[in-house]
Design an enzyme around this catalytic site. Structure first.
Site, PDB file in Angstrom:
ATOM      1  N   ASP A 214       0.837  -1.192   0.000  1.00  0.00           N
ATOM      2  CA  ASP A 214       0.000   0.000   0.000  1.00  0.00           C
ATOM      3  C   ASP A 214       0.877   1.249   0.000  1.00  0.00           C
ATOM      4  O   ASP A 214       1.883   1.333   0.706  1.00  0.00           O
ATOM      5  CB  ASP A 214      -0.879  -0.016   1.252  1.00  0.00           C
ATOM      6  CG  ASP A 214      -1.853   1.135   1.301  1.00  0.00           C
ATOM      7  OD1 ASP A 214      -2.690   1.232   0.391  1.00  0.00           O
ATOM      8  OD2 ASP A 214      -1.765   1.935   2.250  1.00  0.00           O
ATOM      9  N   GLU A 277       1.524  -0.600  -5.166  1.00  0.00           N
ATOM     10  CA  GLU A 277       0.501   0.389  -5.433  1.00  0.00           C
ATOM     11  C   GLU A 277       1.237   1.728  -5.488  1.00  0.00           C
ATOM     12  O   GLU A 277       1.470   2.372  -4.463  1.00  0.00           O
ATOM     13  CB  GLU A 277      -0.570   0.427  -4.345  1.00  0.00           C
ATOM     14  CG  GLU A 277      -1.709   1.384  -4.702  1.00  0.00           C
ATOM     15  CD  GLU A 277      -2.232   2.201  -3.531  1.00  0.00           C
ATOM     16  OE1 GLU A 277      -3.311   2.795  -3.680  1.00  0.00           O
ATOM     17  OE2 GLU A 277      -1.572   2.270  -2.486  1.00  0.00           O
TER      18      GLU A 277
END
Length: 556
Positions: A214, A277
């Site tokens: 993330d 990401e």
């Protein structure tokens, strides 16, 4: 807070795909947003046991791996992306034993499992942040500006709206690029590095096959934390390098993690991967995250944000393939996820375009990610009442990252819908899945659902679409079956073929893919035998009529 396994032996590993080394290079990976996938206990919130019970559906769909969003212990200020204990399962989602059983079941079915890791920030309930001395070593605290430090240290804004700084009772300020409950870690501290490597090893020992990282672009901040001098900074993410995102220093972290992943894989006879990401302003900067000594994949948000125009799509595809080829990595395609407006709605509210875009994506070389429910053609839910909305950006009056991005088709979005979504926030793409029945919660679980499902979703359920050759679900199943069956389709070569204006034609081994991005039929010489089409295609006297907003695969 960390739970113990009753059966701590490593989970059996997923069998090889039979496609040689680098299983991720052409894998189709399905994102499970855990709280919205399947509920096993009737509390209206999806959980790990519910996800495990539905894994056979994903096997039958034809995907290769499953990515699970965070299920760790968390106050849930941001849907679990505010982690209080990275080695524990939040009781909302089950137990560590449930996670172990899910991984084992997935591997028994031949599915690999990727889990989220959240390294840019923790929850403010994390033990580190709760200890004032540890907090000031392991997070980013700074004195304020002004006569008595009453002003934030700089002009940085939170992605969720408002300032990126919160003042403490002691008078200093801490950085949170997201919600105030998500303080940013200080990656200049070696103890932070050591902790995340230990967390990775914990989950690798449990049997996971990789990590989706993330905010992989966010851990390192520019020296001195300089002002940006520009408001509405969330709109700049992915458009330019910012002092808090896409700093070159993040790559040293990813290189260290690649050494860990490769070393673990070599020692245990498996291939484990890292997926970034990463929001980067160009395909070339995105490719830096997948150099041979860094992560294995990076989401291609340039493709996700491309408008439904042939020239724009071709430009993004060319740039993406060239950038990843320069570092020897596969391109990773994506159209929807839990942070963006579902592409059925984003592409002008057109299911026809969404189906065509999916067939185009699955025909491209590399790996593809599917977001739960897109195989059902689910639209964004754009009329959620304020009292049920939970996106922290909604409460801060800001806008969620990626909820609306460059290239979003706004001209043909439904009236009253902000660029296809609901005020740019993310709850609308997170409404729980409809599995069966005519009324909510459509088989999601024995109770209700944490976000209300539309009353007209009865025809979109898995049960309603199964066996209907015209359904979006069966289109996905057929496309994934062909993708597996046709040699070289996933990671083989690609070239462009001549096509009329508004039409794309690309060739893969044994296949030609045509995409009509126009709103009307286009005729052209039939290039071969139709294999699969997102809309009925006719061939008459060696002339093919491509329906508007359609994609067709041809055997050549």
């Amino acid at each position: 807070m960390t739970q113990e396994l009753t059966s701590p032996s490593p989970a059996p590993q997923a069998p090889g795909t039979g496609r040689g080394p680098g299983w991720w290079r052409d894998a189709v990976i399905y994102q499970v947003y855990v709280r919205s996938f399947a509920d096993s206990d009737g509390d209206g919130i999806g959980d790990l046991r519910g996800a495990r019970e539905r894994l056979p559906y994903l096997k039958d769909l034809g995907v290769d791996a499953v990515w699970l969003t965070p299920f760790y212990a968390s106050p849930q200020a941001d849907g679990g992306y505010d982690v209080a204990d990275y080695r524990a399962v939040d009781p909302l989602f089950g137990t560590l034993q449930d996670a172990d059983e899910l991984i084992r079941t997935a591997h028994d079915l031949g599915l690999r499992v990727i889990v989220d890791i959240v390294p840019n920030h923790t929850s403010d309930r994390h033990p580190w942040f709760q200890d004032p001395e540890l907090a000031r070593q392991r997070y980013l605290f700074r004195p304020g500006k002004g006569e008595s430090g009453e002003l934030p240290p700089n002009d940085w804004e939170s992605v969720f709206g408002g300032p990126a700084w919160t003042r403490t009772d002691r008078g200093d300020w801490y950085l949170h690029l997201f919600a105030p409950e998500q303080p940013d870690l200080n990656w200049d501290n070696p103890e932070v590095h050591a902790e995340f490597e230990a967390i990775m090893r914990f989950w690798l020992d449990l049997g996971v096959d990789g990590f989706r990282v993330d905010v992989a672009h966010g851990m390192i901040k520019a020296p001195g934390l300089p002002d940006i001098g520009h408001g509405a900074q969330a709109q700049l993410i992915g458009a330019q390098v910012l002092p808090f995102f896409d700093q070159d220093g993040v790559h040293a972290i990813h290189r260290a993690w690649r050494r860990l992943l490769d070393g673990y894989g070599d020692a245990h006879g498996k291939q484990v991967i890292g997926v970034a990401e990463a929001w980067a302003p160009t395909a070339e900067r995105l490719a830096l995250y997948v150099r041979p000594d860094e992560l294995h994949q990076a989401f291609n948000f340039q493709f996700l944000n491309a408008p439904w125009q042939s020239d724009a799509l071709r430009s993004v595809i060319d740039a993406s393939l060239a950038a990843t080829a320069s570092v020897g990595a596969p391109t990773t395609w994506v159209l929807s996820n839990h942070d963006v407006v579902r592409h059925t709605t984003r592409l002008g509210g057109s299911l026809a375009r969404a189906r065509a875009a999916t067939l185009l994506m699955l025909a491209l070389p590399g790996s593809a990610y599917l977001y739960q429910g897109e195989e059902l053609g689910l639209p964004e839910v754009t009329d959620l009442p304020d009292e049920v909305r939970q996106d922290p950006a909604f409460f801060r009056g800001g806008r969620a990252t990626g909820a609306v991005g460059p290239g979003t088709d706004t001209e043909s979005a439904p009236d009253g819908v902000a660029a296809g979504g609901q005020d740019g926030f993310r709850d609308g793409c997170r409404v729980p899945l409809p599995w069966s029945g005519e009324l909510p919660p459509y088989g999601f679980g024995p109770g209700g659902s944490w976000l209300p499902q539309p009353a007209d979703w009865g025809g979109l359920t898995v049960a309603a679409q199964t066996g209907d050759p015209a359904s979006t679900l069966e289109l996905y199943r057929a496309a994934l079956e062909l993708r597996r069956r046709l040699p070289g389709l996933g990671d083989g070569p690609m070239s462009w073929a001549p096509a009329p204006d508004g039409v794309l034609a690309l060739t893969r081994p044994g296949l030609l893919c045509t995409v009509n991005t126009l709103g009307h039929d286009v005729g052209l010489p039939a290039p071969g035998t139709p294999l699969l089409s997102s809309a009925p295609v006719t061939v008459d006297d060696a002339t093919a009529q491509l329906p508007g907003d359609s994609c067709t695969w041809w055997a050549i």
